[in-house]
Design a protein around this motif. Structure first.
Motif, PDB file in Angstrom:
ATOM      1  N   LEU A  10       0.661  -0.691  -0.193  1.00 46.25           N
ATOM      2  CA  LEU A  10       0.326   0.547   0.101  1.00 46.25           C
ATOM      3  C   LEU A  10       0.604   0.970   0.125  1.00 46.25           C
ATOM      4  O   LEU A  10       1.745   1.243   0.712  1.00 46.25           O
ATOM      5  N   LYS A  11       0.912   2.112  -1.268  1.00 43.55           N
ATOM      6  CA  LYS A  11       1.405   3.211  -0.687  1.00 43.55           C
ATOM      7  C   LYS A  11       0.338   4.925  -0.107  1.00 43.55           C
ATOM      8  O   LYS A  11      -0.803   4.329  -0.292  1.00 43.55           O
ATOM      9  N   LEU A  20     -11.651  -6.063  -0.472  1.00 38.71           N
ATOM     10  CA  LEU A  20     -10.867  -4.773  -0.699  1.00 38.71           C
ATOM     11  C   LEU A  20     -11.503  -4.360   0.625  1.00 38.71           C
ATOM     12  O   LEU A  20     -10.698  -3.444   1.036  1.00 38.71           O
ATOM     13  N   GLU A  21     -12.356  -3.984   0.913  1.00 39.72           N
ATOM     14  CA  GLU A  21     -13.342  -3.214   2.047  1.00 39.72           C
ATOM     15  C   GLU A  21     -12.201  -3.827   3.275  1.00 39.72           C
ATOM     16  O   GLU A  21     -11.591  -2.187   4.052  1.00 39.72           O
ATOM     17  N   ALA A  22     -11.934  -4.436   3.736  1.00 43.35           N
ATOM     18  CA  ALA A  22     -11.105  -5.640   5.196  1.00 43.35           C
ATOM     19  C   ALA A  22     -10.187  -4.653   4.879  1.00 43.35           C
ATOM     20  O   ALA A  22      -9.543  -4.032   6.015  1.00 43.35           O
ATOM     21  N   ILE A  23      -9.340  -5.526   3.987  1.00 44.42           N
ATOM     22  CA  ILE A  23      -8.184  -4.851   3.898  1.00 44.42           C
ATOM     23  C   ILE A  23      -7.976  -3.156   3.968  1.00 44.42           C
ATOM     24  O   ILE A  23      -6.957  -2.600   4.613  1.00 44.42           O
ATOM     25  N   ALA A  24      -8.799  -2.397   3.474  1.00 46.83           N
ATOM     26  CA  ALA A  24      -8.482  -0.968   4.084  1.00 46.83           C
ATOM     27  C   ALA A  24      -8.917  -0.736   5.432  1.00 46.83           C
ATOM     28  O   ALA A  24      -7.744   0.363   5.737  1.00 46.83           O
ATOM     29  N   PHE A  35     -10.558   2.689   0.078  1.00 48.13           N
ATOM     30  CA  PHE A  35     -10.841   1.994  -0.369  1.00 48.13           C
ATOM     31  C   PHE A  35     -10.062   1.944  -2.396  1.00 48.13           C
ATOM     32  O   PHE A  35      -9.633   0.522  -2.968  1.00 48.13           O
ATOM     33  N   ASN A  36      -9.986   3.224  -2.369  1.00 52.01           N
ATOM     34  CA  ASN A  36      -9.405   3.080  -3.828  1.00 52.01           C
ATOM     35  C   ASN A  36      -8.235   3.347  -3.772  1.00 52.01           C
ATOM     36  O   ASN A  36      -7.756   3.129  -4.556  1.00 52.01           O
ATOM     37  N   ASN A  37      -7.361   3.813  -2.477  1.00 54.41           N
ATOM     38  CA  ASN A  37      -6.101   3.316  -2.426  1.00 54.41           C
ATOM     39  C   ASN A  37      -5.630   2.063  -2.148  1.00 54.41           C
ATOM     40  O   ASN A  37      -4.421   1.714  -3.060  1.00 54.41           O
ATOM     41  N   VAL A  38      -6.388   0.730  -2.286  1.00 56.79           N
ATOM     42  CA  VAL A  38      -6.518  -0.474  -1.430  1.00 56.79           C
ATOM     43  C   VAL A  38      -6.293  -0.773  -3.423  1.00 56.79           C
ATOM     44  O   VAL A  38      -5.355  -1.318  -3.602  1.00 56.79           O
ATOM     45  N   VAL A  39      -7.254  -0.708  -3.636  1.00 57.36           N
ATOM     46  CA  VAL A  39      -7.641  -0.734  -5.849  1.00 57.36           C
ATOM     47  C   VAL A  39      -5.886  -0.813  -6.078  1.00 57.36           C
ATOM     48  O   VAL A  39      -5.701  -0.526  -6.969  1.00 57.36           O
TER      49      VAL A  39
END
Length: 55
Positions: free
Chosen positions: A5-6, A29-33, A40-44
């Protein structure tokens, strides 16, 4: 596949795009965020950039 993640970069021209995905994928993806205290956007975006970098 591991990705990093950046932090979002300095303001750069951006555009909006819409993605359609299965609810189960969006939930993952929400869980990772949430676990990483990011959006969510940063994860994607991090995942996409990581995959493109591997080519």
């Amino acid at each position: 596949m591991k990705f990093e993640l950046k932090k979002p970069p300095a303001k750069e021209e951006s555009i909006y795009k819409t993605l359609y995905m299965k609810r189960s994928l969006a939930d993952r993806l929400e869980a990772i965020a949430g676990e990483n205290k990011t959006s969510f956007n940063n994860v994607v975006i991090s995942m996409i950039e990581s995959c493109l970098k591997e080519e």
